[in-house]
Scaffold this motif. Sequence first.
Motif, mmCIF file in Angstrom:
data_model
loop_
_atom_site.group_PDB
_atom_site.id
_atom_site.type_symbol
_atom_site.label_atom_id
_atom_site.label_comp_id
_atom_site.label_asym_id
_atom_site.label_seq_id
_atom_site.Cartn_x
_atom_site.Cartn_y
_atom_site.Cartn_z
ATOM 1 N N GLY A 1 -3.455 -1.932 16.809
ATOM 2 C CA GLY A 1 -2.038 -1.614 16.957
ATOM 3 C C GLY A 1 -1.728 -0.749 18.171
ATOM 4 O O GLY A 1 -0.550 -0.487 18.447
ATOM 5 N N ASP A 2 -2.744 -0.282 18.914
ATOM 6 C CA ASP A 2 -2.484 0.553 20.097
ATOM 7 C C ASP A 2 -1.738 -0.259 21.153
ATOM 8 O O ASP A 2 -2.030 -1.432 21.388
ATOM 9 N N ALA A 3 -0.767 0.405 21.799
ATOM 10 C CA ALA A 3 -0.021 -0.209 22.901
ATOM 11 C C ALA A 3 -0.659 0.237 24.210
ATOM 12 O O ALA A 3 -0.720 1.438 24.507
ATOM 13 N N ILE A 4 -1.156 -0.703 24.996
ATOM 14 C CA ILE A 4 -1.824 -0.417 26.277
ATOM 15 C C ILE A 4 -0.868 -0.796 27.395
ATOM 16 O O ILE A 4 -0.502 -1.970 27.530
ATOM 17 N N SER A 5 -0.460 0.179 28.202
ATOM 18 C CA SER A 5 0.474 -0.066 29.309
ATOM 19 C C SER A 5 -0.301 -0.072 30.612
ATOM 20 O O SER A 5 -0.928 0.922 30.981
ATOM 21 N N LEU A 6 -0.265 -1.201 31.314
ATOM 22 C CA LEU A 6 -0.878 -1.325 32.633
ATOM 23 C C LEU A 6 0.263 -1.434 33.635
ATOM 24 O O LEU A 6 0.739 -2.526 33.940
ATOM 25 N N GLY A 7 0.724 -0.286 34.142
ATOM 26 C CA GLY A 7 1.894 -0.292 34.998
ATOM 27 C C GLY A 7 3.088 -0.778 34.200
ATOM 28 O O GLY A 7 3.448 -0.205 33.179
ATOM 29 N N PRO A 8 3.714 -1.874 34.606
ATOM 30 C CA PRO A 8 4.901 -2.374 33.883
ATOM 31 C C PRO A 8 4.575 -3.308 32.719
ATOM 32 O O PRO A 8 5.472 -3.746 32.014
ATOM 33 N N VAL A 9 3.299 -3.645 32.519
ATOM 34 C CA VAL A 9 2.905 -4.627 31.502
ATOM 35 C C VAL A 9 2.368 -3.886 30.287
ATOM 36 O O VAL A 9 1.570 -2.951 30.417
ATOM 37 N N VAL A 10 2.800 -4.314 29.085
ATOM 38 C CA VAL A 10 2.368 -3.688 27.834
ATOM 39 C C VAL A 10 1.661 -4.734 26.974
ATOM 40 O O VAL A 10 2.205 -5.822 26.719
ATOM 41 N N PHE A 11 0.422 -4.381 26.540
ATOM 42 C CA PHE A 11 -0.339 -5.205 25.597
ATOM 43 C C PHE A 11 -0.430 -4.476 24.272
ATOM 44 O O PHE A 11 -0.403 -3.236 24.217
ATOM 45 N N ASN A 12 -0.575 -5.254 23.179
ATOM 46 C CA ASN A 12 -0.989 -4.704 21.889
ATOM 47 C C ASN A 12 -2.423 -5.120 21.651
ATOM 48 O O ASN A 12 -2.809 -6.277 21.871
ATOM 49 N N PHE A 13 -3.219 -4.160 21.180
ATOM 50 C CA PHE A 13 -4.651 -4.394 20.971
ATOM 51 C C PHE A 13 -4.914 -4.591 19.490
ATOM 52 O O PHE A 13 -4.326 -3.904 18.638
ATOM 53 N N ALA A 14 -5.848 -5.509 19.184
ATOM 54 C CA ALA A 14 -6.303 -5.696 17.810
ATOM 55 C C ALA A 14 -7.756 -6.133 17.838
ATOM 56 O O ALA A 14 -8.145 -7.012 18.611
ATOM 57 N N GLY A 15 -8.566 -5.501 16.996
ATOM 58 C CA GLY A 15 -9.961 -5.902 16.863
ATOM 59 C C GLY A 15 -10.084 -7.055 15.887
ATOM 60 O O GLY A 15 -9.352 -7.141 14.901
ATOM 61 N N LEU A 16 -11.015 -7.964 16.148
ATOM 62 C CA LEU A 16 -11.204 -9.143 15.316
ATOM 63 C C LEU A 16 -12.650 -9.222 14.866
ATOM 64 O O LEU A 16 -13.574 -9.011 15.656
ATOM 65 N N SER A 17 -12.860 -9.556 13.574
ATOM 66 C CA SER A 17 -14.205 -9.819 13.049
ATOM 67 C C SER A 17 -14.358 -11.316 12.863
ATOM 68 O O SER A 17 -13.583 -11.951 12.137
ATOM 69 N N LEU A 18 -15.333 -11.917 13.555
ATOM 70 C CA LEU A 18 -15.520 -13.366 13.521
ATOM 71 C C LEU A 18 -16.481 -13.754 12.398
ATOM 72 O O LEU A 18 -17.545 -13.155 12.244
ATOM 73 N N THR A 19 -16.109 -14.780 11.613
ATOM 74 C CA THR A 19 -16.998 -15.324 10.579
ATOM 75 C C THR A 19 -17.081 -16.825 10.754
ATOM 76 O O THR A 19 -16.256 -17.442 11.431
ATOM 77 N N GLU A 20 -18.048 -17.425 10.154
ATOM 78 C CA GLU A 20 -18.200 -18.876 10.228
ATOM 79 C C GLU A 20 -17.373 -19.571 9.157
ATOM 80 O O GLU A 20 -17.192 -20.777 9.165
#
Length: 536
Positions: free
Chosen positions: A86-105
């Motif tokens: 849920g963290d908001a990452i701002s790279l200058g004028p661009v904003v991303f939302n981060f989410a960790g993912l756990s991969l399963t088969e």
Amino acid sequence: MAFQLVIAEGKEAGREFVFEQESVLIGRTSDCDVVLYDPGVSRKHARIFSEGSSPTDTSYFVEDMGSSNGTKVNGAIIKKKQLADGDAISLGPVVFNFAGLSLTEDSTDSGALGEEPANSTRIVSAQDVAARRTKGKGAALAPEGAGEEQLAALSRSHTRTIQAVKDSQRRSQPGAKALRSGTTGNSNPALAPATRRSGNTGSNDRLDRSPAPERGGAAPQRLSAAERARIKRTAGPLASLKILWAEANTVKRSVMAGGSAVVLLGLLTGAYLLAFPPEEKKELKAESNDLVANQPIEGSFGLGEGVDYERADQKVFDFEYKSPVKMVVVLHFQARDISANEVEISVNSTSVGFVPPDTLAVNERSNEALIPASVLLRNKNNKIAFDNTKNPPGNETWRIWNIWVEVFPLPELGRDELIRGAQDNMRRGQDFWDRRQVGAENLYKAWRAFRESWLTLESLEGSKPIEYTVSRDKMREAQVSLDRLCSQLLLEAQSAYNNKQYEAARSTLEHVNEFFPKRDQPCPYRAEQMREYFGI
């Protein structure tokens, strides 16, 4: 482990990037894993990477790569910071939302996703990730219709510096939580652009917090608490002004700039008036026509700028010569704006010489004209005239000031006795000259002794001895040194006054009298005039 980045605001909002590698580089050049074609993003802006000993014990971090506009996490500028869902990452004028993912088969259906606990990590299948992840290197925010050459040029261009991001207006998008809200596939309504959020109802209404534009200008720019703290830490006493400027709209900035210009102009005007105060016209006494021994005439005479009493062609003074013994009379004056043979000096209609032409030191130079006893009328009124030979018919400028006469009585002695007296004065003057660096008065005393020797020999009738020429030359040499000394003292006083060292300026001007103990030199008069002008 893998992680997901979702563009949270602006152009291409809702676009997803899913990565499994340990390190992802984000920037504006083609060698980055995520290429953002935005001039506010640096060529290599930030890096997201994982640290941990096992897949179950892995943490993700974001690190700024020295970007021009900085990297922020939830509105705070960072160099390196651990990321959470849920963290908001701002790279200058661009904003991303981060989410960790756990991969399963194992595949997981959309219904199961919706039943996950609120704070759990999202579990998705590898097939689902592979279906939705960006193929190869991700790219976004490319200008509409841009070709390869235009994109390459944008990558090579300089990064554009932007104003502080309006962090107080942004709220962290619940990245992972939004994905758990029951939606599957490539679309995610919770991550729709901000323009769509403003029409929602319920809890989403609070996401549209952009202030309404102020009348007469664009909406004000609000800084985050972290940004304010950084400015206060770095800007010192000017922090409040810097914050006020950053948050002002266009109209307010124009008013502030105009007010600052007015204040600056006032300060510059005040500084100029302090450094160069307006010259006050000195109130002069009535014009004087009488010369009295050892009493200078106030005011200047002639024609042109700086003249107190205008006399285009001639100025005549009366001088009454009273003495029971033979005397030598010396006429002292200062002059400027005069050429050779322009202003003639006459006594009782008899010419005694011309005013010397200008030199580089014309304002400091004191002139003398010896009036022979033969042209003076003893115990009668004498006419001393300065006559400009070019006016009329011309209109030549000239100026005479600091006029006074010195009377030098001659002893009733024979020729040989006068010569011996002159020789004694020569020896005394040479002794003072040799010690001129020792005492303040010695240079003046040397000049005075040489001068008395010269005047004594001047009164001799017939041929003059060799001492006459020597004493006159030594007197002139001493006079040059006195003029130079006077200029140094007055310049020192001027410099002290300009530096607001008023006591030092006053002391230097008073010190002039120690070098010039009598009033037969112009320097004491110049020092008095400077003190009156400075008011010290």
